[in-house]
Design a protein around this motif. Sequence first.
Motif, PDB file in Angstrom:
ATOM      1  N   GLU A 135       9.716  13.583  39.802  1.00 23.58           N
ATOM      2  CA  GLU A 135      10.442  14.804  39.425  1.00 23.58           C
ATOM      3  C   GLU A 135      11.366  14.550  38.238  1.00 23.58           C
ATOM      4  OE1 GLU A 135      13.618  17.475  38.977  1.00 23.58           O
ATOM      5  OE2 GLU A 135      13.946  15.489  39.865  1.00 23.58           O
ATOM      6  N   PRO A 298       1.095  16.805  41.247  1.00 27.26           N
ATOM      7  CA  PRO A 298       0.755  18.193  41.573  1.00 27.26           C
ATOM      8  C   PRO A 298       1.964  19.105  41.374  1.00 27.26           C
ATOM      9  CG  PRO A 298       0.936  16.854  43.561  1.00 27.26           C
ATOM     10  CD  PRO A 298       1.004  15.911  42.403  1.00 27.26           C
ATOM     11  N   ALA A 299       1.688  20.325  40.970  1.00 26.38           N
ATOM     12  CA  ALA A 299       2.778  21.265  40.689  1.00 26.38           C
ATOM     13  C   ALA A 299       3.599  21.555  41.935  1.00 26.38           C
ATOM     14  CB  ALA A 299       2.206  22.559  40.119  1.00 26.38           C
ATOM     15  N   ASN A 300       2.971  21.460  43.085  1.00 27.77           N
ATOM     16  CA  ASN A 300       3.666  21.785  44.333  1.00 27.77           C
ATOM     17  C   ASN A 300       4.198  20.544  45.046  1.00 27.77           C
ATOM     18  OD1 ASN A 300       1.250  20.696  45.025  1.00 27.77           O
ATOM     19  ND2 ASN A 300       0.745  22.207  46.609  1.00 27.77           N
ATOM     20  N   LEU A 301       4.489  19.507  44.297  1.00 24.44           N
ATOM     21  CA  LEU A 301       5.013  18.279  44.895  1.00 24.44           C
ATOM     22  C   LEU A 301       6.285  18.583  45.679  1.00 24.44           C
ATOM     23  CD1 LEU A 301       4.936  15.152  45.126  1.00 24.44           C
ATOM     24  CD2 LEU A 301       6.340  15.095  43.043  1.00 24.44           C
ATOM     25  N   HIS A 302       6.260  18.213  46.944  1.00 27.48           N
ATOM     26  CA  HIS A 302       7.404  18.526  47.809  1.00 27.48           C
ATOM     27  C   HIS A 302       8.455  17.421  47.734  1.00 27.48           C
ATOM     28  CE1 HIS A 302       9.792  19.883  51.188  1.00 27.48           C
ATOM     29  NE2 HIS A 302       9.667  18.683  51.731  1.00 27.48           N
TER      30      HIS A 302
END
Lengths: 372, 62
Positions: A135, A298-302
Amino acid sequence: MHTSIACNLDTFILQTALPLFESERVQGLEWSFDALYDRSHVPDWFEELLHVFAAEGRLIGHGVFYSLFSGQWRPEQATWLDHLRRVARHYRFDHVTEHFGFMTGANFHQGAPMSVPYNAATMALGQDRLARISEAAQCPVGLENLAYAYSLREVEQHGEFLARLIAPVNGFIILDLHNLYCQMHNFEVDFTDIIELYPLERVREVHVSGGSWQSTTSEPERMVRRDTHDDAVPAAVFELLEKVIPRCPNLKFVVLEQMGTALDTATAQEQYQRDFYTLDRIVQNSQKNAPYLDFLAPANLHIAPDPVSDARLFEQQFVLSRILENAPSVTDARAQLSTSILANSDWRVESWSPVMLETAMAIAHKWKKSGE
Amino acid sequence: MKISKALLKTIAVAVAVGVTQASCTKIEEELLQKKDESGMGGKCGVGEKENETFDCPACGMG
């Protein structure tokens, strides 16, 4: 594939690399962006050098001090991420990497990276920490295989654990061939066996370096190979490079590493330059297709609001660090371990070979804060 | 990579006058006490406290 060097703000490294820069054979630059904590900025000329490579997508960041597997989340790690966020925005790294393990030593920037048990708790911790690097960096992220291992079992599981660790961020690994060389020698493993244990399609960077031999009191007839980055690249490591390149379809950077302090003579500098040209010849002679993986997260990395921490793991690491740094002998260290919270745990201290325990103690002593 | 002659010359000068260094090494304490004349800066882990002298432990077998 880009022939690259690890180059920091280091007199001897720059002195040695200057003729290589002039030859225009250096195709990539790896910079340890966290190695200047006491400075707010680098000199203009070094910044310009970084930007020359960054402009062509050839600057890669290599962190040292994040301490991925520290059981305790520390303010210094948040500061490290903030620093990474700033430099990654400023320099545009092609990718960013860190080391596997946790740092021994009571304080940030002290100690050496040591391994951790391969279990669900450390996996969760490592994945969380790596996601935070991803991030902050906003580019592909990866981890380097560790040279040190407590046991053969750990050697055999390292690659698979790395693969699962990087999966959520779609990450990659640095395959350090000298680290591999250390493990092959120290645990008497063949290349054909050990290389199969790594996810080679996930290798985006390879490290090549030299090291040293250490005698031990535990097994006087035996020498341990250490990744000290202070000598020429062994011919055997170049041979590993020739074998590995065709098996790593997504390999992009091949990096020569050496400690600046080991380049303080003309002889050492000339040897480094010869090593560089040997490495470059191997890279240039290797026929490779373009990489097919981009390693973008990934765009939705949590990322959870609060960093994962593990108080018991931290306590175990604290105890282990103290034993490695302070035990007067291997025998004493083994005795202390056998009665500590590490006994009969996933650390499997009972199976650690004496010679590798002695090596861990030597490493911890070397990097322990002087004067402590 | 092509690096301009001007930058190469600047690096050469900085290296020539450098008396300390900054990264990825464990260095002798006396080096730290020398004046930095090159812009090479201090080193990682070298803070205000005495004896904070080391830097990069590399990859785990150093």
